[in-house]
Write an enzyme that holds these catalytic residues in place. Structure first.
Site, short mmCIF file in Angstrom:
data_model
loop_
_atom_site.label_atom_id
_atom_site.label_comp_id
_atom_site.label_asym_id
_atom_site.label_seq_id
_atom_site.Cartn_x
_atom_site.Cartn_y
_atom_site.Cartn_z
N SER A 265 63.60 24.92 50.64
CA SER A 265 63.13 24.02 49.59
C SER A 265 63.58 24.48 48.21
CB SER A 265 61.60 23.94 49.63
OG SER A 265 61.04 25.02 48.92
N LYS A 266 63.42 23.58 47.25
CA LYS A 266 63.77 23.90 45.87
C LYS A 266 63.03 25.13 45.40
CE LYS A 266 64.95 19.49 43.74
NZ LYS A 266 64.81 18.65 42.58
#
Ligand code: GLU
Length: 513
Positions: A265-266
């Site tokens: 994920s970011k």
């Protein structure tokens, strides 16, 4: 008649583009390029609360760096402009109205407090996922429950409202995904999604479907996280009367963390020891900097080749592909169904392959740029020679300087392990002769240097293997590197003599044996 293939990448400018997003853009682009279709960039910025300054420019720059070319975009325009949803705001209301008129949507006047109260009520009644849906809507304040004149009065008086989709109670919604095959969802699992917000902006769902229709999109290729929304989108196409031209869907498998545990994920930022963004990003609110592949020294060709293989494969052993070759080979059918683990070692491997394939003259540019920063002058010829010697040993362009600085600067430190093991009085005796005889050597080059050294070794009754690592240590300070005779040729007679002299002095404590 076959429709022209038109695909879109539709990011929301809520921050830097994640590599998963770049992969989505790449697969869209490859499909368009393969069949001579069009690649469109649409900026989905209807959620003004999540807008992040600089994010759109970042998206554009990332795509450009990767070589993903846009046929239509907010920058180049196109026949369906504008390509930023905020600028298309006036277009959406008519479709929401059309849905109200056909009985597929309704006005809802519930306040935030009333919505909270509804959720609390449902929670208390042990409803697992409290939702505004075909059952609960009957207890709320909307145009389905209120008398017609009250609805009219509320609307006339400017009372705030949203428009919700009236999702049927019992219906099986089927959709064919090009990667997953048939996907079936029961409508009872879908809530009455808001289509128009009280600020007059459409939500993602309405704007996305209206725009895909108006922009004549033929294929929607996007991340798996949108699969749960797809049945809702099918309903919207149906209710708007656009089912005949509904795009085909392909939901891409997730990119997983290297250990396979969960989505990359970011928020993983630099925590896993590698970038999750294509370019470096500075958060405009916090100033926090996240690293990027570009700044880490990845070549765009290598990055693209690596990304293409995260979820797709050509079905052959070939791994190195240019963008054109990828487009030729690409098919949605060859995209895997399950998530792909992220493997940074593979990214590095691709980078090494692309670096090695570059001509020395081009690699020399990286070295020359670094030398300029350090105020060291160097001829193109010498830089090319060094680049050629080093290219098998580096993974990133910045290493041409980092790993090869000894071509320009005499070592100040010596690898301790090699010094302990290999520096001894017999070797020093050879080096004394070598240093004394080098200045008179005719036709100084790698071959003649080697010949001289072999001659001296013979006199000392020694083999080259007994001194090689120690000599490398004296000349470079390092444990390993390219051919030492070549290094000596590049750094020259005088410098070699001086470095050997310095090493003999500085390493004297090791030369007791
Ligand atoms: N705006 C959505 C996103 O940010 C687009 C999803 C889609 O491609 O439909 O990912």
């Amino acid at each position: 008649m076959e429709r022209e293939v038109r695909v879109r990448f539709a990011p929301s400018p809520t921050g830097p583009l994640h590599i998963g997003g770049v992969r989505t853009a790449l697969y869209n682009y490859l499909l368009a390029k393969k069949v001579g279709g069009k690649m469109i960039l649409r900026i989905e910025d209807t959620d003004q609360n999540r807008f992040v300054p600089g994010a759109e420019d970042y998206i554009l720059e990332s795509l450009k760096w990767c070589g993903i070319e846009l046929d239509e975009s907010p920058v180049v325009g196109g026949p369906y402009a504008p390509y930023r949803q905020s600028e298309r705001k006036p277009m959406y209301m008519q479709y929401a109205m059309q849905l109200i008129e056909s009985g597929h949507a309704y006005y809802a006047f519930d306040t935030a407090e009333e919505l909270d109260a509804m959720r609390e009520r449902l929670k208390a009644a042990k409803v697992a996922t409290p939702q505004y849906n075909s059952i609960t809507r009957n207890t709320m304040r909307n145009s389905l429950t209120l008398p017609e004149d009250e609805v009219k009065q509320l609307l006339d008086s400017g009372a705030p409202y949203v428009i919700r989709l009236k999702v049927p109670r019992k219906e099986e919604i089927r959709l064919k995904d090009l990667i997953r095959g048939w996907v079936m969802v029961h409508s009872s699992a879908i809530d009455d999604k808001v289509l128009m917000k009280s600020d007059g902006m459409p939500t993602y769902h309405l704007a996305n479907i209206v725009d895909d229709h108006l922009m004549q999109i033929t294929h929607v290729i996007r991340g798996e996280e949108w699969l749960p929304s797809a049945p809702l989108h099918v309903l919207l196409y149906r209710y708007l009367g656009w089912e005949d031209t509904m795009p085909e869907f392909a939901h891409l498998p997730l990119l997983l963390k290297p250990d396979g545990n969960g989505k990359l994920s970011k928020r993983d930022g630099d925590k896993l020891g590698f970038p999750v963004f294509p370019l470096r990003w500075t958060d405009p609110f916090t100033g926090e900097v996240s690293s990027g592949y570009r700044e880490s020294g990845y070549l765009p060709e290598a990055f693209v080749n690596f990304l293409a293989f995260l979820g797709w494969n050509p079905g052959t052993q070939q791994e190195l592909f240019t963008m054109d070759e990828l487009a030729d080979e690409f098919t949605i059918e060859r995209i895997g169904k399950s998530g792909t683990r992220f493997d940074i070692q593979k990214a590095r491997w691709f980078n090494e392959q692309y670096l090695r394939a570059k001509p020395d003259a081009e690699l020399a540019k990286y070295l020359l740029a670094a030398l300029e920063e350090h105020n060291i002058s160097c001829t193109q010829e010498k830089a090319e020679k060094i680049a050629g010697l080093m290219k098998e040993r580096v993974s990133f362009p910045q290493e041409f300087w980092r790993e090869a600085s000894y071509f320009f600067v005499a070592p100040t430190e010596y690898n301790e392990k090699v010094a302990t093991k290999k520096w001894n009085s017999q070797a020093v005796a050879v080096f004394e002769d070598f240093k004394n005889e080098l200045p008179a050597l005719q036709n100084f080059n790698a071959d003649s240097v080697k010949e001289l050294l072999l001659g001296i070794l013979e006199r000392h009754n020694m083999k080259i293997g007994q001194v090689m690592q120690a000599l490398r240590l004296a000349v470079t300070g390092a444990e390993a590197g390219p051919d030492l005779m070549q290094i000596i040729e590049v750094i020259g007679k005088e410098e070699t003599v001086s470095r050997i002299g310095t090493a003999i002095e500085k390493l004297s404590q090791y030369a007791t044996a």
